[in-house]
Design a protein around this motif. Sequence first.
Motif, PDB file in Angstrom:
ATOM      1  N   UNK A 363       0.827  -1.204   0.000  1.00 60.80           N
ATOM      2  CA  UNK A 363       0.000   0.000   0.000  1.00 60.80           C
ATOM      3  C   UNK A 363       0.867   1.262   0.000  1.00 60.80           C
ATOM      4  N   UNK A 364       1.946   1.258   0.794  1.00 57.56           N
ATOM      5  CA  UNK A 364       2.850   2.409   0.809  1.00 57.56           C
ATOM      6  C   UNK A 364       3.500   2.604  -0.553  1.00 57.56           C
ATOM      7  N   UNK A 369       3.906   4.832  -6.398  1.00 50.84           N
ATOM      8  CA  UNK A 369       3.835   4.243  -7.735  1.00 50.84           C
ATOM      9  C   UNK A 369       2.782   4.969  -8.573  1.00 50.84           C
ATOM     10  N   UNK A 370       1.670   5.340  -7.917  1.00 53.10           N
ATOM     11  CA  UNK A 370       0.627   6.086  -8.628  1.00 53.10           C
ATOM     12  C   UNK A 370       1.162   7.418  -9.133  1.00 53.10           C
ATOM     13  N   UNK A 413      -2.835  -0.429   8.361  1.00 55.75           N
ATOM     14  CA  UNK A 413      -2.235  -0.371   7.033  1.00 55.75           C
ATOM     15  C   UNK A 413      -1.407   0.890   6.859  1.00 55.75           C
ATOM     16  N   UNK A 414      -1.937   2.021   7.311  1.00 55.53           N
ATOM     17  CA  UNK A 414      -1.294   3.296   7.030  1.00 55.53           C
ATOM     18  C   UNK A 414      -0.477   3.841   8.204  1.00 55.53           C
ATOM     19  N   UNK A 420      13.330  -0.141   3.767  1.00 51.91           N
ATOM     20  CA  UNK A 420      14.338   0.434   2.875  1.00 51.91           C
ATOM     21  C   UNK A 420      14.143  -0.056   1.443  1.00 51.91           C
ATOM     22  N   UNK A 421      13.719  -1.311   1.294  1.00 47.40           N
ATOM     23  CA  UNK A 421      13.499  -1.852  -0.050  1.00 47.40           C
ATOM     24  C   UNK A 421      12.370  -1.120  -0.757  1.00 47.40           C
ATOM     25  N   UNK A 422      11.323  -0.774  -0.019  1.00 51.19           N
ATOM     26  CA  UNK A 422      10.202  -0.040  -0.595  1.00 51.19           C
ATOM     27  C   UNK A 422      10.644   1.355  -1.027  1.00 51.19           C
TER      28      UNK A 422
END
Length: 531
Positions: A363-364, A369-370, A413-414, A420-422
């Motif tokens: 979700x993050x 990405x959007x 979720x938020x 770090x990978x994200x």
Amino acid sequence: MSDATTSAVTTGRDAGAPPPRVLSIAGTDPTGGAGIQADLKSIAANGGYGMAVVTALVAQNTQGVRSIHVPPTAFLVEQLDAVSDDVEIDAVKIGMLFDEHIVAAVSAWLAAVRPPLVVLDPVMIAASGDSLVSGEAVAAIRALLAEVDLVTPNVPELAALVEAPPASGWDELLEQARRLATDHGVLVVAKGGHLEGPAARDALVAPDGEIVEFTSDRVDTRNSHGTGCSLSSAIATLRVRTGSWPAAVGEAKRWLTAALRDSDSLAVGRGSGPVSHFVGLWDAAGSLGPLGAHVDRVIPGSSAEPASSDGDRNTPGAAEVERAWWASIEPIRTATDELAFVRYLGDGTLDREAFVRYLAQDALYLREYARALAAASLLAPTPEEQAFWAASANGAIAAETELHAGRVGHESLFSAEPFDTTSAYVDHLLAFAARGDYLGLVAAILPCFWMYDDIGRRLAARRRPDHPFGDWLATYDDPAFAASTRSAIEIVTRHAAAVDGEERERMRRAFEVSARHELRFFAAPLQVPSD
């Protein structure tokens, strides 16, 4: 990372909604660079359906205004009523209103019809310096601000509206914009194009004093005819599409900057020429050659696979690029399949906390990405590509947020922090967006479609009635996402096939780096322990 990428064009529109229906109320320009002619081009270039009501017939060209003929006000009202009696209007852009009688007629029509969005470009002074309104019209236009949502004056027009000398610097311009916004309760786009300096600065100023600034490199060209008309029409169209004024202004400014950069290629007129409203689109059309001739290179965004030209037999076609790129990441794909997270998710033995960590990171990631997808839409050279990337952006941020939150709840979720990978994956994508590098960006975006679809189809096949993650695996088995993936592959590989070998390799490296980020993203949930 997600698969719901085929809904509305942007977050401001519902799925299946028609393109924004935007009405321009303005004067004409027989050379096509300003006025209603520019408005219609701008609306179309930004994904809308344009309509036009003529307020004045202007005899002008790129060198100046020669005369103005104003049709009877009653005829103007007939035009307005004819449109609104029949067509649902999503937004109105208002341009040249020559005298106070025309302003009164338009104001009365707005009050009766109440269009959802109204953008006013207070056309008073042409780029040539010619006055385009009568003296009495200025006060009437000032009163009209009560009927509009956003106004886009240039430096001298803003000065006229606040009854002050033209601003000579950015701070003074912002102060005049604040005054206009506060006094009339209207959003103001303060445009710094008339000011000196290497950067072109604009700002969206709200009545409460909030300011959002937009900066780009100043384009060195004399061809600025119709920029105010074009920008305001683009903002009106994009506001419908995005649902956000800052997003609409920012995207409109980026589009106009590209149109200014390409303006010299038009060679229209001997004075201040028009901008290139359809920048990129004509490059594609030009590759067709004479009617009936053999098409010997790709049209970006078309369905035709490029053929090797007679001058370069080593140029690959899109299908060849597709095969080569997919083969180049075969070790990465194999390593991804063998990850414990992927194997455990497939067989149902994955720890529930690891699954929740994955959803939170997904979700993050999708939020940013959007943004990358939206940037791709803005930079896209064709309306078809623009629509595709925009639809993907909407699906990533809207549909998938709800899909994830429905499983673990919005709060948990938020409240998560990005791994770090994200962050590294997001930074890789947004670096291309920040540079305005369309080819690098779409190549970097592609693995999120292609690898996700590839892995997802195999995971979906492992569903069983008692699978603890069966409902999630079911989301992978989505024909719409498979179709979107195929579209993304075709768009990117067509572009890669159409460029030279060095540029193609640069795109492939961007693609490979993203594939490695996909591998690390799937590995992370089992590498980072829960608190």
